[in-house]
Design a protein around this motif. Structure first.
Motif, PDB file in Angstrom:
ATOM      1  N   ASP A  42       0.851  -1.185   0.000  1.00 12.70           N
ATOM      2  CA  ASP A  42       0.000   0.000   0.000  1.00 12.70           C
ATOM      3  C   ASP A  42       0.889   1.237   0.000  1.00 12.70           C
ATOM      4  O   ASP A  42       1.723   1.415   0.892  1.00 12.70           O
ATOM      5  CB  ASP A  42      -0.910   0.014   1.238  1.00 12.70           C
ATOM      6  N   LEU A  43       0.719   2.081  -1.010  1.00 12.45           N
ATOM      7  CA  LEU A  43       1.536   3.283  -1.178  1.00 12.45           C
ATOM      8  C   LEU A  43       0.664   4.501  -0.882  1.00 12.45           C
ATOM      9  O   LEU A  43      -0.305   4.781  -1.613  1.00 12.45           O
ATOM     10  CB  LEU A  43       2.085   3.359  -2.603  1.00 12.45           C
ATOM     11  N   THR A  47       1.922  10.773   2.306  1.00 13.57           N
ATOM     12  CA  THR A  47       3.128  10.776   3.127  1.00 13.57           C
ATOM     13  C   THR A  47       4.306  11.429   2.425  1.00 13.57           C
ATOM     14  O   THR A  47       5.355  11.615   3.035  1.00 13.57           O
ATOM     15  CB  THR A  47       3.508   9.339   3.512  1.00 13.57           C
ATOM     16  N   LEU A  48       4.155  11.760   1.149  1.00 14.26           N
ATOM     17  CA  LEU A  48       5.240  12.368   0.392  1.00 14.26           C
ATOM     18  C   LEU A  48       5.318  13.863   0.666  1.00 14.26           C
ATOM     19  O   LEU A  48       4.353  14.486   1.122  1.00 14.26           O
ATOM     20  CB  LEU A  48       5.033  12.127  -1.105  1.00 14.26           C
ATOM     21  N   ALA A  49       6.466  14.449   0.358  1.00 15.02           N
ATOM     22  CA  ALA A  49       6.644  15.890   0.481  1.00 15.02           C
ATOM     23  C   ALA A  49       5.887  16.603  -0.638  1.00 15.02           C
ATOM     24  O   ALA A  49       5.360  15.973  -1.564  1.00 15.02           O
ATOM     25  CB  ALA A  49       8.123  16.242   0.441  1.00 15.02           C
ATOM     26  N   GLY A  82      10.778   4.631  -3.465  1.00 17.57           N
ATOM     27  CA  GLY A  82      11.869   5.262  -2.733  1.00 17.57           C
ATOM     28  C   GLY A  82      12.482   6.418  -3.504  1.00 17.57           C
ATOM     29  O   GLY A  82      12.781   7.475  -2.936  1.00 17.57           O
ATOM     30  N   ALA A  83      12.678   6.221  -4.824  1.00 13.75           N
ATOM     31  CA  ALA A  83      13.234   7.293  -5.660  1.00 13.75           C
ATOM     32  C   ALA A  83      12.291   8.487  -5.708  1.00 13.75           C
ATOM     33  O   ALA A  83      12.730   9.650  -5.653  1.00 13.75           O
ATOM     34  CB  ALA A  83      13.505   6.770  -7.067  1.00 13.75           C
ATOM     35  N   GLU A 128      17.434   7.228 -11.421  1.00 16.82           N
ATOM     36  CA  GLU A 128      16.218   7.555 -10.683  1.00 16.82           C
ATOM     37  C   GLU A 128      15.454   8.683 -11.374  1.00 16.82           C
ATOM     38  O   GLU A 128      14.218   8.676 -11.409  1.00 16.82           O
ATOM     39  CB  GLU A 128      16.566   7.932  -9.247  1.00 16.82           C
ATOM     40  N   MET A 129      16.175   9.652 -11.936  1.00 11.05           N
ATOM     41  CA  MET A 129      15.513  10.748 -12.633  1.00 11.05           C
ATOM     42  C   MET A 129      14.760  10.239 -13.857  1.00 11.05           C
ATOM     43  O   MET A 129      13.623  10.658 -14.130  1.00 11.05           O
ATOM     44  CB  MET A 129      16.538  11.798 -13.045  1.00 11.05           C
ATOM     45  N   ARG A 130      15.344   9.336 -14.591  1.00  9.23           N
ATOM     46  CA  ARG A 130      14.670   8.771 -15.759  1.00  9.23           C
ATOM     47  C   ARG A 130      13.458   7.944 -15.347  1.00  9.23           C
ATOM     48  O   ARG A 130      12.452   7.883 -16.062  1.00  9.23           O
ATOM     49  CB  ARG A 130      15.648   7.927 -16.571  1.00  9.23           C
TER      50      ARG A 130
END
Length: 564
Positions: A42-43, A47-49, A82-83, A128-130
């Protein structure tokens, strides 16, 4: 139910008892992930910025990890999640951070890339950017993001992962032999215990010795993984997900439905048929090893709520004592260094015991198995792959193996020598049909001293253009065919143009396939390189190299549609 099912003439097929409704993808700000490997997560986007991004991120992340998304395993989703979390947290720390997706600009992306490069390294930051760019390609972010910012999110990745070299033949033999001996001891240990009463489920760690009389334990896991990889040729991820269900075919083979990762959407499962082999040889065949280990873990499997192939007794931790070590994550597993130390497996150059122990790496082991099979097949590419296609096999496993590079270099050298010999033979045969044994080369003669009837062509001269030696008619062949003609004469004046032609042929070699290059230009190149140039001195060649023209005239002999 019969093998053909219940339906027949007059008997309709069964219908669902009620309306099927798929489980929801999201609940509020929570995305429910259900992977092809049976694992879930479950995401929670909240909770993210950067709260101003959450509303637009929810459908984009759902599309990325949903049933039609490209991320279909828990491990890949955890890496992406995570990225994403690290990127948003880093952007929120910028002095003038983008509060909403519409505020994102190119300088934000470049600042984020620099910050992440300091934290996780430049290559990982670019990867991670890609990965984020693939998520942001979905709606609604795709429509609101700035074009220059989106373009900056796909930086070129340098220094990509290169597979490591496999083990040497001696190291591979020692690893597999140690694993086979350990598995044989497991069989003897459990057979000696017979029908001993299993220890109680609240067994303390101090009673490990009693448990090992009935169950396989975490200490036994490494040799089992090693032997299955060595015998089946599959990677460790697929081996960790081996199913318990299988089908034995006439006592000769076992059919197993494997989960094949990294194969693409809709290709996650693969039916594999493994040879069982004769009794007493179970440790030498893939099917025999699978059935043997399946039987050894049957006692632990009987105590599990959800039976799986891997069923081990655990001395520590909460919950049932018998469980699948890979049920929650493929990262769970053995401490291979302890097994290597117990088995005293040394690397090459340290067999005297004074040096270091071998470092066991399952990817290197898989590479070693692929190298061994490729050699056994004599380099025959279609027959060499077991669990991967040819491109994946060499790109991800064999590309960094030193022995494979040496072997392939020898194979390529032999192939090139064969092609060169064929080209030179074709040249000699063409001249022989015209009554000549070799091309006419006059290093000291110049065009001014040739007979009047001699006509210069693109790179040589022709003594009788009106009468071809084979047809007796006016020549209509390509200028490249001049070097296989008895009327051809090469003089010192032609040398600069010939060197320019050789340069053009080398450039063309990078533009067409090897087969096409040898078919079109191989005979000409071989003739100039090995029959014409040796007739001139080093000084003459150096002088001609300084005088060679920039235009090689190769376009004169090419079809118009192939010209740049």
């Amino acid at each position: 139910m019969s093998p053909r099912g219940d339906t027949r003439l007059g008997v309709p097929s069964r219908m669902p008892s009620s309306y099927y409704e798929p489980p929801p993808k999201t609940s509020g700000t929570v995305i429910h992930f259900r992977g092809e490997d049976g694992r879930t997560a479950d995401l929670d986007v909240s909770t993210l910025a950067l709260p101003g991004w959450h509303e637009a991120l929810l459908p984009c992340v759902t599309a990325r990890v949903g049933p039609t998304g490209q991320l279909r395993t828990l491990a890949s989703v955890q890496g992406f999640w995570g990225a994403l979390g690290r990127a948003l947290a880093a952007m929120s720390a910028l002095l003038a951070h983008p509060r909403t997706p519409q505020d994102l600009r190119r300088h934000h992306v470049e600042s984020l890339l620099r910050v992440q490069a300091d934290r996780v390294g430049e290559t990982q930051a670019r990867l991670e950017m890609r990965s984020l760019a693939l998520c942001f390609d979905n709606e609604p972010l795709r429509s609101v993001l700035d074009g220059e910012a989106v373009a900056a999110m796909r930086p070129r990745v340098r220094g990509r992962y290169s597979p490591r070299s496999g083990y040497s033949d001696g190291e591979l033999s020692r690893i597999v032999t140690a694993a086979r001996e350990d598995v044989a001891r497991m069989v003897h240990r459990l057979e000696q215990a017979g029908d001993a009463t299993p220890p109680p489920s609240d067994m303390l760690p101090t009673r490990r010795a009693e448990a090992e009389l009935v169950f396989l334990t975490q200490r036994d896991l490494t040799p089992m993984l090693v032997l299955l990889i060595a015998n089946t040729g599959w990677n460790v991820e697929s081996i960790k997900e081996l199913p318990s269900s299988h089908r034995v075919i006439e006592g000769l083979a076992v059919e197993v439905d494997l989960q094949k990762r990294r194969r693409g959407s809709g290709n996650w499962h693969h039916t594999e048929t493994w040879e069982i082999g004769p009794p007493g040889k179970e440790l030498l065949t893939p099917g025999g090893t699978y059935l043997l280990l399946h039987r050894l873990m049957s006692a632990a499997r009987a105590q599990m709520a959800e039976p799986a192939f891997w069923a081990l007794w655990h001395a520590t931790g909460k919950g049932p004592r018998c469980r699948n070590p890979f049920a929650r994550s493929l990262r769970g597993g053995p401490h291979s260094s302890r097994w290597v130390e117990r088995a005293n497996i040394r690397s090459d150059g340290s067999l005297d015991g004074a040096d270091t122990l071998l470092q066991l790496d399952f990817n290197r082991l898989k590479t070693s198995v692929d190298v061994r099979r490729t050699r056994q097949m004599g380099g025959h590419m279609p027959s060499s792959p077991l669990s991967n296609g040819m491109e994946v096999l060499f790109r991800n496993y064999l590309a960094g193996d030193a022995s494979t590079i040496d072997w392939s270099g020898d194979v390529m050298s032999e192939a090139m020598n064969d092609l060169l010999a064929t080209a030179r033979k074709n040249h000699r045969d063409a001249l022989a049909m015209q009554g000549r044994t070799q091309l006419k080369v006059n290093p000291t003669r110049v065009a001014a001293t040739q007979p009047d009837e001699t006509v210069d062509t693109a790179w040589a001269a022709c003594v009788d253009h009106e009468h071809h030696p084979l047809t007796g008619r006016r020549c209509t062949k390509s200028f490249l065919s001049c070097f296989q003609c008895a009327n051809c004469v090469v003089t010192g004046e032609h040398l600069p143009r010939l060197l320019s032609l050789l340069d053009a042929l080398e450039r063309r070699r990078r533009e067409v396939s090897e087969a096409d290059w040898w078919s079109r230009y191989g005979a000409t190149w071989a003739t100039i390189r090995y029959e014409v140039l040796p007739k001139f001195t080093e000084a003459e060649l150096a002088h001609a190299d300084q005088a060679k023209p920039g235009d090689s005239y190769l376009d004169l002999v090419e079809p118009r549609w192939e010209r740049g």
